[in-house]
Design a protein around this motif. Structure first.
Motif, short mmCIF file in Angstrom:
data_model
loop_
_atom_site.label_atom_id
_atom_site.label_comp_id
_atom_site.label_asym_id
_atom_site.label_seq_id
_atom_site.Cartn_x
_atom_site.Cartn_y
_atom_site.Cartn_z
N ALA A 45 -118.39 -5.35 34.69
CA ALA A 45 -118.98 -6.68 34.56
C ALA A 45 -119.85 -6.99 35.76
O ALA A 45 -119.58 -6.54 36.88
CB ALA A 45 -117.88 -7.73 34.42
N GLU A 46 -120.89 -7.76 35.53
CA GLU A 46 -121.68 -8.34 36.60
C GLU A 46 -121.39 -9.84 36.61
O GLU A 46 -120.91 -10.39 35.61
CB GLU A 46 -123.16 -8.07 36.36
CG GLU A 46 -124.07 -8.49 37.49
CD GLU A 46 -125.52 -8.20 37.17
OE1 GLU A 46 -126.08 -7.28 37.79
OE2 GLU A 46 -126.08 -8.89 36.30
N SER B 168 -123.26 -12.31 36.26
CA SER B 168 -123.96 -13.06 35.20
C SER B 168 -123.32 -12.87 33.84
O SER B 168 -123.38 -13.77 32.99
CB SER B 168 -125.43 -12.66 35.16
OG SER B 168 -125.57 -11.30 34.76
N THR B 169 -122.70 -11.68 33.59
CA THR B 169 -122.08 -11.47 32.29
C THR B 169 -120.79 -12.26 32.14
O THR B 169 -120.27 -12.41 31.04
CB THR B 169 -121.79 -9.97 32.07
OG1 THR B 169 -120.82 -9.52 33.01
CG2 THR B 169 -123.06 -9.15 32.21
N SER C 37 -122.18 -16.60 32.70
CA SER C 37 -123.03 -17.13 31.62
C SER C 37 -122.20 -17.73 30.49
O SER C 37 -122.74 -18.44 29.63
CB SER C 37 -123.93 -16.02 31.07
OG SER C 37 -123.17 -14.94 30.56
N TRP C 38 -120.89 -17.48 30.46
CA TRP C 38 -120.05 -18.05 29.41
C TRP C 38 -119.69 -19.51 29.71
O TRP C 38 -119.28 -20.24 28.80
CB TRP C 38 -118.74 -17.24 29.31
CG TRP C 38 -118.92 -15.92 28.60
CD1 TRP C 38 -119.69 -14.88 29.00
CD2 TRP C 38 -118.30 -15.52 27.38
NE1 TRP C 38 -119.60 -13.85 28.11
CE2 TRP C 38 -118.74 -14.22 27.10
CE3 TRP C 38 -117.40 -16.14 26.50
CZ2 TRP C 38 -118.33 -13.51 25.97
CZ3 TRP C 38 -116.98 -15.44 25.38
CH2 TRP C 38 -117.44 -14.14 25.11
N MET D 19 -114.96 -8.94 27.83
CA MET D 19 -115.51 -7.78 28.53
C MET D 19 -114.61 -6.56 28.33
O MET D 19 -115.07 -5.47 27.98
CB MET D 19 -115.66 -8.10 30.02
CG MET D 19 -116.42 -7.05 30.83
SD MET D 19 -115.38 -5.70 31.37
CE MET D 19 -116.59 -4.40 31.52
#
Length: 848
Positions: A423-424, A426-427, A430-431, A454
């Motif tokens: 995961a980054e 932003s991933t 962003s949720w 993820m």
């Protein structure tokens, strides 16, 4: 000298770059500006044989212009130029053999006769021999110079440790030297225009020498000189095998000009060899970090590994790899033996996160490639594996058909260069809606859904990494990771985080929690302590008791026991318990990727142990600390002129400043392996005999040795006149194929290997895991087949593939083994596995 008709040359060597030219690999321009002036500063000179006038009163006057002979043409005048501050009676003559300043007769005298007419086009001289007004002394006709690259003795700094890993020269040779390129770049050379003509000394640039390299006509005979390769650099490079581990001060490689005309060329190439920079090239490629840089990264990666190994021993780490033969305990002896369980357990101890933090794409390739030399296999820097596939992908004929015969085979069959789903920020972030009025409960629920999603997306993967400090790392560890809440609907529906962790632990899959902020020395033991409290099922119970690390009479054993007891008391553990807690199967870990450098990783490891955890509870990832926070002074790497060979004599060259600190080895050093297995420049050393001990007297090569070589010199030719002589396979730097086949063959004999019975070789060869490792093909090449019973198989292994270590140490093995084993054990003691393999002379294993 008179010159009645002339016009000054253009302000550039060429008016426009020729078709296909580029600034990218223009060797003529990849140097420090002041080096253009060095060709006139050495106490030597060179002219073609048919142009040499002899001596006058013991002084040598090289010719400026020379006439044609029956065998060779006369000098070719390429350009005329003004002399800065020289007035109207001096000109610079640039010919195909030299660049010199000459006096010009006045107009009245010049009307009578002209030596040569120059009309801004090359013209051949047909008059008598002309010596210039500027005299240069010389030591003789045949002259070659040597330069060597090495770190000075005792100058190892951060990143150096006790030994240095040599790596990266093959990349430089293939990328920059192994082609015919000089002619394509001649027109790229520019000099000052007319407005600056009064201040530019045009004798700085030896245009005739470069054009001679381009054409191959070194001797000005009108045809290529025998042995010359038009367009290639006339140099020879001798080098240690890449991957060699050497003490500070030992020469890594040497450069020699292969024709005496180019005595200045080894010095000219210094900047290119040591530079670390960027320039434009076709398709916007940006290069390079050259030899000092990959050597420093490789050395630093090895020091990372040694540091983690040290704390692995102290915390009595045990490899999670229980499905392969070999010792699993991390002891100094087992680490040195490098059996597969211990080897595999370490491949992800340090991960390469440096791509975005380096100065260029090509720097990333060299740095990440160097990272792999330490035996690590987890890099997100894709440029590294691409560089190795291109420049270190030669197949090793000794390992043909095995998964490690080349880097490509290792890459495709054994995944030796690995990244995992991760995961980054932003991933995850962003949720969640970060608007000031957003509902905090939904905000946290969204982050939790992102976590579950993820891992759920990559549930079948061997490993996943989840960055967890996008918002509150402590909440994530205390409340989200151990949560039993099932996410309903959507991509993340149907599972809880705790259920995911349990399933992955049961399946033997690796789950990584990545914090990316805070001080690791403080946060790592705190995170581990929270996980120990919130996820007890992820931790092993019933740990094996600690074993002694030192002899009973060694005071370090008492000190070690006292430290362990203080940890037990701090953590409320019963006396005698193993205080170094670890995750089940080591399949759940923290990935520390922030602030990790060679000067911090030891502190982090110490903090982990001091708080009652095994060091393998954490993986480390390093970016700038691994690939960027270093420079040429990290290892004090230098490239120094060491010798000249002139007229049958050797002239030792070195520097020894009175202020100290930068003394260099005087003379051309052969590098020999001593009886203790250590590589050193030839010389006499102090009685300590340590690799870093002081050299009392250098013993450089004589002229005869320069011509015929020195027996045992480890420096071997790898490049000459544009041709790559050695293409080092990656497997010779990191190789395990044959050893693996032998170990699995031993495993097929079962527990009762000493009794005669059929082996499990056929059944093992049918297993997908072993088939993927190429067991059947590798074993067949070694003569280890399924038709042999256990006695015959063990006998074949002993006879053909094993030099028994214990027998070697007691002098009980045969003559070959006795001599080979001494060298093998000495090389292993220095962690020089390449030398150990060579010393075994075809044997694969040191012991059963």
């Amino acid at each position: 000298m008179s010159c009645l008709k002339s016009c000054l040359g253009d302000a550039s060597v060429g008016s426009a770059p020729p078709t296909g030219s580029s600034d990218g690999h223009n060797i003529l321009l990849m140097t420090d500006g002041y080096k253009f002036s060095h060709h006139k500063q050495y106490p030597v000179s060179w002219m073609p044989e048919h142009a040499r006038p002899g001596s006058q009163s013991g002084e040598y006057f090289p010719a400026v212009l020379f006439p044609p002979t029956s065998k060779a043409p006369g000098a070719k005048l390429l350009q005329l130029a003004t002399v800065p501050g020289g007035g109207s009676d001096s000109l610079v003559l640039i010919t195909n053999a030299s660049t010199a300043v000459v006096k010009v007769l006045g107009p009245a005298e010049a009307d009578a006769a002209a030596d040569i007419n120059y009309a801004c086009a090359a013209v051949e001289y047909a008059g008598p021999l002309k010596a210039g007004a500027c005299r240069e002394e010389g030591r003789g006709e045949e002259e070659r110079r040597r330069r060597r690259l090495r770190p000075p003795p005792g100058r190892d700094k951060e990143g150096a440790g006790d030994h240095i890993v040599f790596f990266g020269l093959q990349y430089f040779i293939k990328e920059y030297l192994a082609e015919e390129f000089i002619a394509r770049y001649m027109a790229d050379v520019r000099i000052a225009g007319p407005a600056f003509a009064g201040g530019w000394d045009r004798t700085m640039f030896p245009r005739g020498d470069w054009e001679a390299m381009a054409s191959g006509d070194y001797e000005c005979t009108g045809v290529p000189t025998p042995g010359a390769v038009p367009g290639a650099l006339p140099i020879k490079i001798e080098a240690l095998p890449e991957g060699s581990i050497v003490a500070p001060g030992v020469a890594f490689f040497k450069l020699t000009n292969t024709h005496p005309r180019f005595y200045w060329l080894p010095n000219f190439l210094e900047t290119l060899l040591l530079a670390r920079g960027m320039h434009a090239r076709e398709h916007a490629r940006t290069p390079p970090s050259l030899v000092w840089y990959p050597t420093t990264v490789a050395t630093q990666a090895r020091e990372f590994r040694k540091t983690i190994q040290a704390y692995s021993v102290l915390s009595q780490r045990v490899s999670q790899v229980d499905f392969l033969p070999g010792e699993r305990d991390f002891t100094p002896e087992n680490i040195a033996a490098d059996d597969l369980p211990v080897h595999i357990a370490q491949v992800f101890d340090l991960l390469d996160f440096g791509y975005r933090g380096v100065s260029s794409h090509e720097t990333a390739g060299l740095g990440s490639g160097a990272y792999y030399t330490a035996g690590f296999e987890g890099s997100d820097t894709v440029a590294g594996s691409r560089m190795l596939l291109r420049h270190y992908n030669a197949a090793d004929p000794k390992l043909g058909g095995t998964p490690v015969e080349s880097f490509r085979a290792m890459f495709e069959q054994l995944h030796c260069a690995t990244s995992v789903p991760a995961a980054e920020h932003s991933t995850i972030t962003s949720w969640a809606d970060m608007s000031p009025g957003a509902d905090p409960a939904k905000y946290e629920a969204d982050e939790y859904a992102a976590f579950v999603n993820m891992i759920r997306q990559y549930m079948p993967s061997f490993a996943v990494s989840l960055v967890s400090d996008g918002f509150n790392i402590w909440n994530a560890v205390a409340n989200l990771w151990p949560s039993e809440k099932v996410v309903e609907g959507g991509e993340a529906g149907g599972l809880s985080m705790r259920a995911i962790i349990r399933a992955r632990l049961k399946a033997g899959q690796l789950t990584l929690v990545r914090p990316d902020s805070g001080e690791g020395v403080e946060t790592l033991p705190q995170l581990l302590s929270l996980f120990h409290a919130t996820l007890p099922e992820a931790w092993e119970s019933g740990l094996s008791p600690l074993r002694p690390l030192f002899a009973p009479t060694d005071p370090r054993q008492a000190e070690y026991e006292a430290v362990c007891e203080s940890i037990r008391k701090a953590k409320g553990l019963p006396a005698g318990d193993n205080p170094f807690r670890r995750f089940v199967g080591q399949q759940f870990r923290i990935l520390q990727g922030d602030g990790v450098a060679l000067d911090t990783v030891g502190d982090m490891c110490a903090s982990i142990l001091a708080n009652g955890f095994c060091v393998n509870a954490v993986h480390f990832g390093s970016g700038g600390g691994l690939l960027q926070k270093l420079n040429r002074d990290s290892l004090s790497v230098a490239f120094k002129c060491c010798a000249m060979y002139v007229g049958g004599r050797m002239y030792a060259i070195g520097k020894d400043p009175i202020a100290g600190g930068k003394k260099s080895y005087p003379g051309n050093p052969p590098v020999l392996r001593g009886a203790d297995g250590v590589l050193r420049n030839r010389g006499t050393y102090d009685s300590a005999g340590e690799p870093s001990g002081a050299m009392l007297e250098a013993q450089p090569m004589s002229y005869a040795e320069f011509c015929s070589g020195v027996e045992g010199d480890v420096l071997q030719p790898v490049f000459e006149n544009g041709t790559v002589l050695v293409d080092t396979p990656w497997s010779s730097i990191v190789s395990r194929a044959k050893a693996l086949a032998v170990r699995l063959a031993e495993a097929s004999c079962g527990s009762k290997w000493m009794h005669c019975h059929p082996t499990k070789m056929a059944a093992m060869q049918a297993e997908p895991a072993f088939a993927a490792l190429g067991l059947e093909k590798s074993a067949a090449k070694l003569g280890l087949t399924a038709t042999l019973d256990s006695h015959a198989l063990v006998a074949a292994i002993k006879e053909k593939h094993v030099c028994d270590k214990k027998a070697a140490e007691t002098g009980g093995c045969r003559a070959y083994c006795r001599e080979a084993a001494k060298k093998v054990l000495a090389a292993i003691a220095e962690s020089d596995m390449a030398a150990a393999e060579k010393a075994m002379k075809g044997k694969i294993m040191l012991t059963l």
